[in-house]
Scaffold this motif. Structure first.
Motif, mmCIF file in Angstrom:
data_model
loop_
_atom_site.group_PDB
_atom_site.id
_atom_site.type_symbol
_atom_site.label_atom_id
_atom_site.label_comp_id
_atom_site.label_asym_id
_atom_site.label_seq_id
_atom_site.Cartn_x
_atom_site.Cartn_y
_atom_site.Cartn_z
ATOM 1 N N GLY A 274 -42.655 68.760 28.618
ATOM 2 C CA GLY A 274 -41.432 68.684 28.749
ATOM 3 C C GLY A 274 -40.743 69.451 29.909
ATOM 4 O O GLY A 274 -40.168 69.094 30.701
ATOM 5 N N VAL A 275 -40.995 70.827 29.843
ATOM 6 C CA VAL A 275 -40.729 71.839 30.748
ATOM 7 C C VAL A 275 -41.296 71.515 32.172
ATOM 8 O O VAL A 275 -40.386 71.596 33.177
ATOM 9 C CB VAL A 275 -40.897 73.223 30.439
ATOM 10 N N SER A 276 -42.210 70.951 32.173
ATOM 11 C CA SER A 276 -43.068 70.629 33.785
ATOM 12 C C SER A 276 -42.042 69.332 34.122
ATOM 13 O O SER A 276 -41.770 69.564 35.484
ATOM 14 C CB SER A 276 -44.508 70.337 33.649
ATOM 15 N N ALA A 277 -41.883 68.642 33.498
ATOM 16 C CA ALA A 277 -41.112 67.311 33.985
ATOM 17 C C ALA A 277 -39.634 67.786 34.253
ATOM 18 O O ALA A 277 -39.109 67.113 35.353
ATOM 19 C CB ALA A 277 -41.025 66.234 32.613
ATOM 20 N N ILE A 278 -38.898 68.544 33.520
ATOM 21 C CA ILE A 278 -37.710 68.996 33.959
ATOM 22 C C ILE A 278 -37.663 69.992 35.240
ATOM 23 O O ILE A 278 -36.959 69.731 36.056
ATOM 24 C CB ILE A 278 -36.824 69.569 32.760
ATOM 25 N N ALA A 279 -38.620 70.665 35.428
ATOM 26 C CA ALA A 279 -38.804 71.742 36.548
ATOM 27 C C ALA A 279 -39.066 70.725 37.889
ATOM 28 O O ALA A 279 -38.540 71.118 39.012
ATOM 29 C CB ALA A 279 -39.607 72.559 36.396
ATOM 30 N N SER A 280 -39.853 69.807 37.709
ATOM 31 C CA SER A 280 -40.461 69.246 38.827
ATOM 32 C C SER A 280 -39.322 68.132 39.342
ATOM 33 O O SER A 280 -39.555 67.611 40.162
ATOM 34 C CB SER A 280 -41.670 68.418 38.576
ATOM 35 N N SER A 281 -38.068 67.857 38.479
ATOM 36 C CA SER A 281 -37.229 66.641 38.868
ATOM 37 C C SER A 281 -36.267 67.179 39.751
ATOM 38 O O SER A 281 -35.736 68.217 39.724
ATOM 39 C CB SER A 281 -36.586 66.125 37.467
ATOM 40 N N PRO A 282 -36.277 66.771 41.172
ATOM 41 C CA PRO A 282 -35.408 67.100 42.150
ATOM 42 C C PRO A 282 -33.990 67.042 41.898
ATOM 43 O O PRO A 282 -33.350 65.976 41.143
ATOM 44 C CB PRO A 282 -35.921 66.233 43.324
ATOM 45 N N ALA A 283 -33.148 67.991 42.562
ATOM 46 C CA ALA A 283 -31.714 67.762 42.297
ATOM 47 C C ALA A 283 -31.286 66.362 43.051
ATOM 48 O O ALA A 283 -31.731 65.912 44.106
ATOM 49 C CB ALA A 283 -30.938 68.785 43.043
ATOM 50 N N SER A 284 -30.567 65.567 42.333
ATOM 51 C CA SER A 284 -30.111 64.208 42.910
ATOM 52 C C SER A 284 -29.191 64.567 44.098
ATOM 53 O O SER A 284 -28.224 65.384 43.879
ATOM 54 C CB SER A 284 -29.724 63.267 41.940
ATOM 55 N N ALA A 285 -29.046 63.630 44.850
ATOM 56 C CA ALA A 285 -27.927 63.856 45.930
ATOM 57 C C ALA A 285 -27.193 62.421 46.231
ATOM 58 O O ALA A 285 -27.909 61.286 46.045
ATOM 59 C CB ALA A 285 -28.578 64.124 47.375
ATOM 60 N N GLY A 286 -25.755 62.656 46.512
ATOM 61 C CA GLY A 286 -24.991 61.272 46.714
ATOM 62 C C GLY A 286 -24.858 61.317 48.057
ATOM 63 O O GLY A 286 -25.175 61.968 48.867
#
Length: 293
Positions: A17-29
C-alpha cells in the motif's frame, strides 16, 4: 508459525500500500475550453522533429505538452514585427491577442503585449518611452541587457527601442499550460530560440558582437488570473527537441514560466489515497480472519 505468517501477510500488505501511494505521481490539470480572440495569431502543429504552421490544428492538441516534451504552440500577435507597428501610436493601440481558458476551475487569460503595456509607468500610469522610467520596458530591458552582456544604459536602450526590439518581444508562443494539482502552481511553456544571439543581433547594431554566445531570452506574456494581472518572462531555456520547419531555428528552446495559482478543489480523494484506504481495510480484514482461525 501461525504468528509469523500473520505478521508476514500484514507487513507485506502495508508495504504494498505504501509503495503504491508513494509511486503515484502528482496529477496535473491542463487548460480546457481554450479559445483565441483579438488580433493576428498563428497555430503551429508539431511532429517528433518539427513545428509547422497549421491553421486547422486543434488548440487542445497544441497545448498538451510539458517541459519534458513540448508540442506545438500558438503565436499571439504574430504581426507585431510588421512595418505598421513600428509606428509607436499603432503599437500603443494594437489589438490584443488573447488565449483564454479554464484551469483548476478558474479563468485564465494569456495575452500579447502592446506599447501601452511596455511604456506605462507602474505607479502613476504615465505613458513614457524614456530611458530609466519605472515601466515594464525598462525593468525588462535592464535584465535583458545585463544577461546579454551589452549593459543597461541609454545607448543600448535607444538602439533596442529604435530597432523595434519591444515589438519583437511582444508576440509570445504558448506551447502548454499546466497546473500542479497538489501545489496549485501554474506553468506555461513559451516556445522560442535556444540561442537568441542571432535573433537580437540586428537590433543592437554595434553592440551585437558583445552579446554572449548562447544567450537565452523568452518573449513576454501577460496573464490575468483570479483578479491579478502581471507579466512573465524567462532567461533560461531547455532544448525542446523541435525546430520550426520553415527556418530550422525557431521553437528550439522551451522557456517555462510560472505563477502560484489557487489549488483546485477536489470532491473525491486521489486514486492513490483510495488505494491506500482499500489496502488498510484489507489488512484489518485479514487480521480478523487470522484471529478467528
Amino acid at each position: 508459525m501461525r504468528t509469523l505468517v500473520k505478521k508476514f501477510l500484514i507487513g507485506a500488505s502495508i508495504a504494498a500500500g505504501v509503495s503504491a501511494i508513494a509511486s503515484s505521481p502528482a496529477s496535473a490539470g491542463s487548460l480546457t475550453n481554450a479559445s483565441i480572440s483579438g488580433g493576428q495569431y498563428i497555430k503551429y502543429d508539431a511532429n517528433s522533429e518539427n513545428t509547422f504552421a497549421n491553421p486547422n490544428a486543434s488548440l487542445s492538441t497544441i497545448l498538451t505538452g510539458n517541459s519534458s516534451s513540448p508540442t506545438g504552440n500558438v503565436e499571439l500577435f504574430s504581426d507585431s514585427e510588421s512595418n505598421f507597428y513600428k509606428n509607436l501610436n499603432n503599437f500603443k493601440t494594437a489589438p490584443v491577442t488573447t488565449l483564454s481558458g479554464t484551469i483548476g476551475g478558474k479563468s485564465l487569460s494569456l495575452s500579447s503585449l502592446t506599447g501601452a503595456d511596455w511604456f506605462t509607468t507602474k505607479d502613476d500610469l504615465t505613458y513614457t518611452t524614456s530611458f530609466g522610467a519605472d515601466n515594464l520596458a525598462n525593468r525588462w530591458f535592464k535584465d535583458f541587457s545585463i544577461k546579454a552582456g551589452v549593459g543597461y544604459n541609454l545607448f543600448s536602450y535607444r538602439l533596442f527601442f529604435n530597432n523595434g526590439g519591444f515589438q519583437k518581444s511582444s508576440d509570445p508562443n504558448i506551447s502548454y499550460v499546466n497546473q500542479d494539482d497538489s501545489t496549485g502552481l501554474i506553468s506555461i511553456g513559451l516556445a522560442g530560440h535556444d540561442n537568441v544571439k542571432q535573433a537580437y543581433a540586428s537590433l543592437l547594431g554595434p553592440l551585437a558582437n558583445f552579446i554572449k554566445d548562447g544567450f537565452q531570452a523568452s518573449e513576454v506574456v501577460k496573464y490575468t488570473y483570479n483578479g491579478v494581472t502581471d507579466f512573465l518572462y524567462s532567461f533560461q531555456a531547455t532544448n525542446s527537441g523541435l525546430v520550426e520547419k520553415g527556418d530550422y531555428i525557431s521553437h528550439s528552446g522551451n522557456y517555462e514560466v510560472s505563477f502560484q495559482g489557487v489549488k483546485p478543489v477536489k470532491s473525491t480523494p486521489e486514486p492513490s489515497v483510495m488505494l491506500g484506504m482499500l489496502v488498510v481495510g484489507g489488512v484489518f480484514a485479514t487480521q480478523r480472519k487470522l484471529k478467528k482461525a
